[in-house]
Design a protein around this motif. Structure first.
Motif, PDB file in Angstrom:
ATOM      1  N   GLN A  73       0.820  -1.202   0.000  1.00  0.00           N
ATOM      2  CA  GLN A  73       0.000   0.000   0.000  1.00  0.00           C
ATOM      3  C   GLN A  73       0.854   1.252   0.000  1.00  0.00           C
ATOM      4  O   GLN A  73       0.541   2.233  -0.661  1.00  0.00           O
ATOM      5  CB  GLN A  73      -0.913   0.025   1.229  1.00  0.00           C
ATOM      6  CG  GLN A  73      -2.060  -0.968   1.175  1.00  0.00           C
ATOM      7  CD  GLN A  73      -3.057  -0.707   2.300  1.00  0.00           C
ATOM      8  OE1 GLN A  73      -3.295   0.419   2.684  1.00  0.00           O
ATOM      9  NE2 GLN A  73      -3.629  -1.769   2.827  1.00  0.00           N
ATOM     10  N   GLU A  74       1.946   1.242   0.780  1.00  0.00           N
ATOM     11  CA  GLU A  74       2.761   2.441   0.956  1.00  0.00           C
ATOM     12  C   GLU A  74       4.069   2.332   0.164  1.00  0.00           C
ATOM     13  O   GLU A  74       4.558   1.230  -0.107  1.00  0.00           O
ATOM     14  CB  GLU A  74       3.077   2.646   2.447  1.00  0.00           C
ATOM     15  CG  GLU A  74       1.836   2.704   3.340  1.00  0.00           C
ATOM     16  CD  GLU A  74       0.940   3.885   3.042  1.00  0.00           C
ATOM     17  OE1 GLU A  74       1.436   4.886   2.500  1.00  0.00           O
ATOM     18  OE2 GLU A  74      -0.258   3.800   3.337  1.00  0.00           O
ATOM     19  N   VAL A  75       4.626   3.477  -0.187  1.00  0.00           N
ATOM     20  CA  VAL A  75       5.923   3.513  -0.870  1.00  0.00           C
ATOM     21  C   VAL A  75       6.991   3.012   0.098  1.00  0.00           C
ATOM     22  O   VAL A  75       7.092   3.508   1.220  1.00  0.00           O
ATOM     23  CB  VAL A  75       6.256   4.946  -1.329  1.00  0.00           C
ATOM     24  CG1 VAL A  75       7.659   4.997  -1.936  1.00  0.00           C
ATOM     25  CG2 VAL A  75       5.214   5.442  -2.332  1.00  0.00           C
ATOM     26  N   PRO A  76       7.795   2.002  -0.278  1.00  0.00           N
ATOM     27  CA  PRO A  76       8.797   1.470   0.652  1.00  0.00           C
ATOM     28  C   PRO A  76       9.872   2.498   0.974  1.00  0.00           C
ATOM     29  O   PRO A  76      10.210   3.352   0.152  1.00  0.00           O
ATOM     30  CB  PRO A  76       9.378   0.269  -0.108  1.00  0.00           C
ATOM     31  CG  PRO A  76       9.076   0.531  -1.546  1.00  0.00           C
ATOM     32  CD  PRO A  76       7.802   1.305  -1.573  1.00  0.00           C
ATOM     33  N   ALA A  77      10.385   2.419   2.189  1.00  0.00           N
ATOM     34  CA  ALA A  77      11.450   3.337   2.612  1.00  0.00           C
ATOM     35  C   ALA A  77      12.691   3.125   1.749  1.00  0.00           C
ATOM     36  O   ALA A  77      13.028   2.003   1.371  1.00  0.00           O
ATOM     37  CB  ALA A  77      11.778   3.098   4.081  1.00  0.00           C
ATOM     38  N   LEU A 173      -1.447  -7.673  -4.899  1.00  0.00           N
ATOM     39  CA  LEU A 173      -1.703  -6.238  -5.018  1.00  0.00           C
ATOM     40  C   LEU A 173      -2.572  -5.782  -3.851  1.00  0.00           C
ATOM     41  O   LEU A 173      -3.713  -6.240  -3.712  1.00  0.00           O
ATOM     42  CB  LEU A 173      -2.413  -5.931  -6.341  1.00  0.00           C
ATOM     43  CG  LEU A 173      -1.713  -6.407  -7.620  1.00  0.00           C
ATOM     44  CD1 LEU A 173      -2.603  -6.156  -8.830  1.00  0.00           C
ATOM     45  CD2 LEU A 173      -0.374  -5.713  -7.785  1.00  0.00           C
ATOM     46  N   ASP A 174      -2.052  -4.884  -3.031  1.00  0.00           N
ATOM     47  CA  ASP A 174      -2.788  -4.359  -1.877  1.00  0.00           C
ATOM     48  C   ASP A 174      -3.249  -2.945  -2.203  1.00  0.00           C
ATOM     49  O   ASP A 174      -2.441  -2.019  -2.266  1.00  0.00           O
ATOM     50  CB  ASP A 174      -1.888  -4.354  -0.631  1.00  0.00           C
ATOM     51  CG  ASP A 174      -2.694  -4.311   0.656  1.00  0.00           C
ATOM     52  OD1 ASP A 174      -3.904  -4.027   0.583  1.00  0.00           O
ATOM     53  OD2 ASP A 174      -2.115  -4.552   1.732  1.00  0.00           O
ATOM     54  N   GLU A 175      -4.548  -2.775  -2.436  1.00  0.00           N
ATOM     55  CA  GLU A 175      -5.160  -1.482  -2.816  1.00  0.00           C
ATOM     56  C   GLU A 175      -4.412  -0.842  -3.995  1.00  0.00           C
ATOM     57  O   GLU A 175      -3.886   0.272  -3.891  1.00  0.00           O
ATOM     58  CB  GLU A 175      -5.179  -0.524  -1.611  1.00  0.00           C
ATOM     59  CG  GLU A 175      -6.087  -0.964  -0.489  1.00  0.00           C
ATOM     60  CD  GLU A 175      -7.572  -0.812  -0.833  1.00  0.00           C
ATOM     61  OE1 GLU A 175      -7.889  -0.383  -1.959  1.00  0.00           O
ATOM     62  OE2 GLU A 175      -8.410  -1.144   0.020  1.00  0.00           O
ATOM     63  N   PRO A 176      -4.377  -1.519  -5.157  1.00  0.00           N
ATOM     64  CA  PRO A 176      -3.594  -0.990  -6.281  1.00  0.00           C
ATOM     65  C   PRO A 176      -4.169   0.287  -6.883  1.00  0.00           C
ATOM     66  O   PRO A 176      -3.454   0.998  -7.589  1.00  0.00           O
ATOM     67  CB  PRO A 176      -3.636  -2.134  -7.304  1.00  0.00           C
ATOM     68  CG  PRO A 176      -4.900  -2.871  -6.995  1.00  0.00           C
ATOM     69  CD  PRO A 176      -5.035  -2.797  -5.503  1.00  0.00           C
ATOM     70  N   ILE A 199      -3.245 -13.612  -9.783  1.00  0.00           N
ATOM     71  CA  ILE A 199      -3.281 -12.327  -9.096  1.00  0.00           C
ATOM     72  C   ILE A 199      -4.145 -12.477  -7.855  1.00  0.00           C
ATOM     73  O   ILE A 199      -5.245 -13.035  -7.920  1.00  0.00           O
ATOM     74  CB  ILE A 199      -3.865 -11.210  -9.996  1.00  0.00           C
ATOM     75  CG1 ILE A 199      -3.015 -11.042 -11.258  1.00  0.00           C
ATOM     76  CG2 ILE A 199      -3.942  -9.890  -9.240  1.00  0.00           C
ATOM     77  CD1 ILE A 199      -3.635 -10.095 -12.275  1.00  0.00           C
ATOM     78  N   VAL A 200      -3.653 -12.001  -6.732  1.00  0.00           N
ATOM     79  CA  VAL A 200      -4.438 -11.901  -5.502  1.00  0.00           C
ATOM     80  C   VAL A 200      -4.432 -10.427  -5.113  1.00  0.00           C
ATOM     81  O   VAL A 200      -3.361  -9.837  -4.955  1.00  0.00           O
ATOM     82  CB  VAL A 200      -3.852 -12.759  -4.364  1.00  0.00           C
ATOM     83  CG1 VAL A 200      -4.721 -12.650  -3.113  1.00  0.00           C
ATOM     84  CG2 VAL A 200      -3.723 -14.213  -4.804  1.00  0.00           C
ATOM     85  N   PHE A 201      -5.621  -9.824  -4.988  1.00  0.00           N
ATOM     86  CA  PHE A 201      -5.653  -8.381  -4.766  1.00  0.00           C
ATOM     87  C   PHE A 201      -6.705  -7.995  -3.732  1.00  0.00           C
ATOM     88  O   PHE A 201      -7.699  -8.695  -3.528  1.00  0.00           O
ATOM     89  CB  PHE A 201      -5.883  -7.623  -6.080  1.00  0.00           C
ATOM     90  CG  PHE A 201      -7.231  -7.844  -6.723  1.00  0.00           C
ATOM     91  CD1 PHE A 201      -8.254  -6.924  -6.571  1.00  0.00           C
ATOM     92  CD2 PHE A 201      -7.465  -8.958  -7.520  1.00  0.00           C
ATOM     93  CE1 PHE A 201      -9.490  -7.113  -7.173  1.00  0.00           C
ATOM     94  CE2 PHE A 201      -8.682  -9.156  -8.132  1.00  0.00           C
ATOM     95  CZ  PHE A 201      -9.708  -8.231  -7.959  1.00  0.00           C
ATOM     96  N   VAL A 202      -6.426  -6.873  -3.079  1.00  0.00           N
ATOM     97  CA  VAL A 202      -7.342  -6.252  -2.136  1.00  0.00           C
ATOM     98  C   VAL A 202      -7.716  -4.887  -2.708  1.00  0.00           C
ATOM     99  O   VAL A 202      -6.833  -4.122  -3.123  1.00  0.00           O
ATOM    100  CB  VAL A 202      -6.698  -6.066  -0.748  1.00  0.00           C
ATOM    101  CG1 VAL A 202      -7.627  -5.311   0.198  1.00  0.00           C
ATOM    102  CG2 VAL A 202      -6.312  -7.406  -0.155  1.00  0.00           C
ATOM    103  N   THR A 203      -8.998  -4.572  -2.764  1.00  0.00           N
ATOM    104  CA  THR A 203      -9.425  -3.276  -3.278  1.00  0.00           C
ATOM    105  C   THR A 203     -10.743  -2.865  -2.636  1.00  0.00           C
ATOM    106  O   THR A 203     -11.539  -3.706  -2.243  1.00  0.00           O
ATOM    107  CB  THR A 203      -9.576  -3.305  -4.810  1.00  0.00           C
ATOM    108  OG1 THR A 203      -9.896  -1.991  -5.279  1.00  0.00           O
ATOM    109  CG2 THR A 203     -10.699  -4.244  -5.239  1.00  0.00           C
ATOM    110  N   HIS A 204     -10.932  -1.538  -2.518  1.00  0.00           N
ATOM    111  CA  HIS A 204     -12.221  -1.003  -2.078  1.00  0.00           C
ATOM    112  C   HIS A 204     -13.061  -0.588  -3.274  1.00  0.00           C
ATOM    113  O   HIS A 204     -14.231  -0.247  -3.121  1.00  0.00           O
ATOM    114  CB  HIS A 204     -12.005   0.216  -1.178  1.00  0.00           C
ATOM    115  CG  HIS A 204     -11.430   1.386  -1.919  1.00  0.00           C
ATOM    116  ND1 HIS A 204     -10.079   1.586  -2.065  1.00  0.00           N
ATOM    117  CD2 HIS A 204     -12.024   2.393  -2.595  1.00  0.00           C
ATOM    118  CE1 HIS A 204      -9.859   2.676  -2.789  1.00  0.00           C
ATOM    119  NE2 HIS A 204     -11.015   3.185  -3.127  1.00  0.00           N
TER     120      HIS A 204
END
Length: 631
Positions: A73-77, A173-176, A199-204
């Motif tokens: 979900q977030e940009v990696p450090a 893919l987490d909230e792509p 593909i396994v994904f999470v989306t709203h």
């Protein structure tokens, strides 16, 4: 043969098992949507599939050589450098060598190139270099551009390139769609439909899910259930299952209550021939104690302020841009009380700029902005900048007070946060420990605690689960004030807004009746000239009336016609009539506030109310006619 199989997998983070006896197989070519409430374990399941986490119990079997990559979900450090550097970083040692080679090449440090070339050849890196170049071309990315200077949506596209460049067999893919504009979401749907692996994904985003998923996996209270990839069928079947579960639990609880009443009868229950019944009661107590109740729904209510003026904001021939780039050119519109206006456009086309112009935070370079009277504004910021990181959830909402007041009702701040599914412990936890979905719920709680008659929401749907999203839709549909909404969620726009402002490029802002689907029907087709002006009705009432007319829903926007002499005279006289009606309504409303008003005869009170309603109807009709003639 499945690419991966999970057998009886358990995982806990304290308390009840987050994942309890999970069974799942992933086949090549499947596109699996993970569905569940915030905190149900969707991201945890993906991390188990990725191998980042190990199960507490059970087994995860991978087919030999299966590669798994996860888009977070977030940009990696530490993701910096050029786009090429970030994408190649997903290829391990060979990718790092290629990134170094490209940096040295741009720096023209030819002395150091030979050693790096040797490493690349040893790692078969030139073939990998070709793969990176192909992925950058397919995703329309400039490998030399600096990653840190990209928009949020473009960063997501780069991270997607980083995830797919290794050609994984399973892509997670987490909230792509977070921070992607509508055009980018459409592109992503098409790209993923051509993906050869799983593909396994999470989306709203429900429309994205409907378009992409071949199977839906629901996580509910630690258990997984599988459904075919038909969202509407899933919603219907799930409701049937929950109703059956509720009936069964009610039957069980009634029987348990009867048995508890029986055991309290004393000596009668301890007779030898009733020992079996006592054992069954003990087993029922254990079963009831182990039951995991369904997570409740968020209970939302927006604190409303008094009515604003009829006109909320009026723009006349405004223009705004940066240098030679015109974001908005010669745009005029009027937003009336009760309108629900959506803003649509690609990232960087000026949606936020237009929003700031509407709110008076920016002044146009040319033209005029007139704000209405008695405005009380509540603002939802997509970057959650209004949340203080050094405060917990309770402090962010209550700001040192014990109570919040919602529409005249005082609620303890802890109880209010429980309406948004924060336990007392989570309400007092540092905000840095909250998930993306919890932060969005907290921002909604903070927002709705503020009395408002103008609600401004910039991407409010990110990270919300579907149940909360649907409740938010219902609340906004019933919100008595005015709504300005920026969103890339197409279903959300269709279900909430009554008109749309669309950033169409080259400074042109189009205005259309209805939501996203209505805009698709009305928008100019490729090669068709943009309309000289916009014809969408400005008020909610006129939008509803126009949308109910088939011709209005189907006809393209056309240029202004010349008014007849009679219509021109009517248009000139309407402002005075509107002023007179507003004065009349204010006088009649003031009379009703007098202490002696309700001491009159009932017939006189009824006649006064009827006259007030007639005046209000006449005012609405006058505004509607003025809008039609002015267009």
């Amino acid at each position: 043969m499945p690419l991966m199989t999970l057998n009886a997998v358990d995982y806990s983070v304290g308390g009840p098992l987050l994942l309890d006896g999970v069974e799942l197989s992933i086949e090549r070519g499947e596109r699996i949507a993970l569905i569940g409430r915030n905190g149900a374990g969707k991201s945890t399941l993906m991390r188990l599939i990725d191998g980042e986490l190990k199960p507490d119990d059970g087994e995860i079997r991978r087919e030999q050589g299966v590669r798994v990559t996860r888009l977070e979900q977030e940009v990696p450090a530490g993701a910096d450098g050029s786009i090429f550097d970030v994408v190649a970083g997903g290829l391990g040692e060979a990718g790092a060598a290629l990134a170094e080679y490209h940096r040295l090449l741009h720096a023209e440090d030819y002395d150091a190139l030979a050693e790096v070339q040797s490493r690349i050849e040893a790692l078969d890196g030139w073939r990998i270099d070709q793969r990176v170049t192909e992925v950058l071309e397919r995703l329309q990315l400039d490998g030399d551009a600096a990653f840190t200077r990209l928009s949020g949506g473009m960063k997501r596209r780069v991270l997607l390139a980083r995830a797919v460049v290794s050609a994984p067999d399973i892509l997670l893919l987490d909230e792509p769609t977070n921070h992607l504009d509508i055009a980018a979401i459409d592109w992503l749907e098409g790209f993923l439909k051509q993906w050869p692996g799983a593909i396994v994904f999470v989306t709203h985003d429900r429309r994205f899910l409907r378009s992409l998923a071949t199977r839906i996996i629901e996580i509910d209270r630690g258990k997984l259930t599988s459904w075919p990839g038909d969202w509407d069928n899933y919603v219907r079947r799930r409701e049937e299952r929950l109703n059956a579960e509720a009936q069964e639990q009610a039957r069980f609880d009634k029987l348990l209550a009867q048995e508890e009443a029986w055991i309290r009868q004393g000596i009668k229950a301890r007779r030898t021939r009733d020992e079996g019944r006592v054992r069954r009661l003990k087993a029922m107590r254990v079963e009831r104690a182990q039951r995991r109740d369904l997570t409740g729904n968020v209970r939302m209510a927006a604190a409303s302020a008094g009515n604003s003026g009829k006109k909320v904001v009026e723009l006349k021939d405004i223009s705004f841009g940066f240098g030679d780039c015109a974001l908005i050119r010669d745009f005029s519109t009027t937003i009336f009380r009760g309108d629900r206006v959506g803003l649509i456009g690609a990232n960087g086309t000026g949606k936020t700029t237009l929003l700031k112009l509407l709110l008076g935070e920016l002044q146009p370079q040319t033209g005029e902005v007139r704000s209405g009277t008695q405005l009380q504004i509540a603002y939802f910021d997509q970057y959650r900048a209004t949340l203080r990181e050094d405060w917990n959830a309770l402090e962010n909402v209550a700001e040192g007070q014990d109570f919040v007041e919602i529409n005249g009702t005082r609620k303890h701040a802890i109880g209010y946060l429980q309406d948004f599914l924060f336990t007392p412990e989570r309400a007092r936890a540092p905000i840095t420990r909250l998930s993306g979905g919890e932060r969005n719920r907290l921002l909604l709680a903070k927002l709705f605690a503020q009395p408002s008659n103008l609600l401004v929401m910039d991407e409010p749907t990110n990270d919300l689960d579907v149940e909360t999203l649907e409740l938010l839709e219902e609340l906004l549909a019933d919100y008595p004030g005015t709504l300005l909404l920026v969103s890339h969620d197409r279903d959300f726009l269709d279900n909430v807004v009554t008109s749309t402002l669309v950033m169409e490029g080259e400074g042109h802002v189009g205005e259309y009746i209805g939501g996203y689907e209505d805009w698709l029907r009305q928008r100019p087709q490729p090669g068709e000239a943009l309309p000289a002006t916009t014809l969408a009705p400005k008020s909610a009432a006129s939008a509803v009336q126009a949308a109910s007319t088939p011709a209005a829903a189907e006809a393209p926007v056309v240029a202004k016609r010349k008014l007849s002499y009679k219509d021109q005279r009517e248009l000139e006289q309407l402002p005075a009539r509107i002023d007179a009606l507003e004065t009349e309504i204010a006088t009649m409303t003031g009379e009703m506030a007098d202490a002696g008003f309700y001491q009159r005869e009932p017939s006189a009170i009824a006649a006064h109310g009827q006259a007030l309603q007639q005046a209000q109807d006449a005012l609405d009709a006058a505004y509607l006619r003025w809008t039609e003639l002015d267009a």
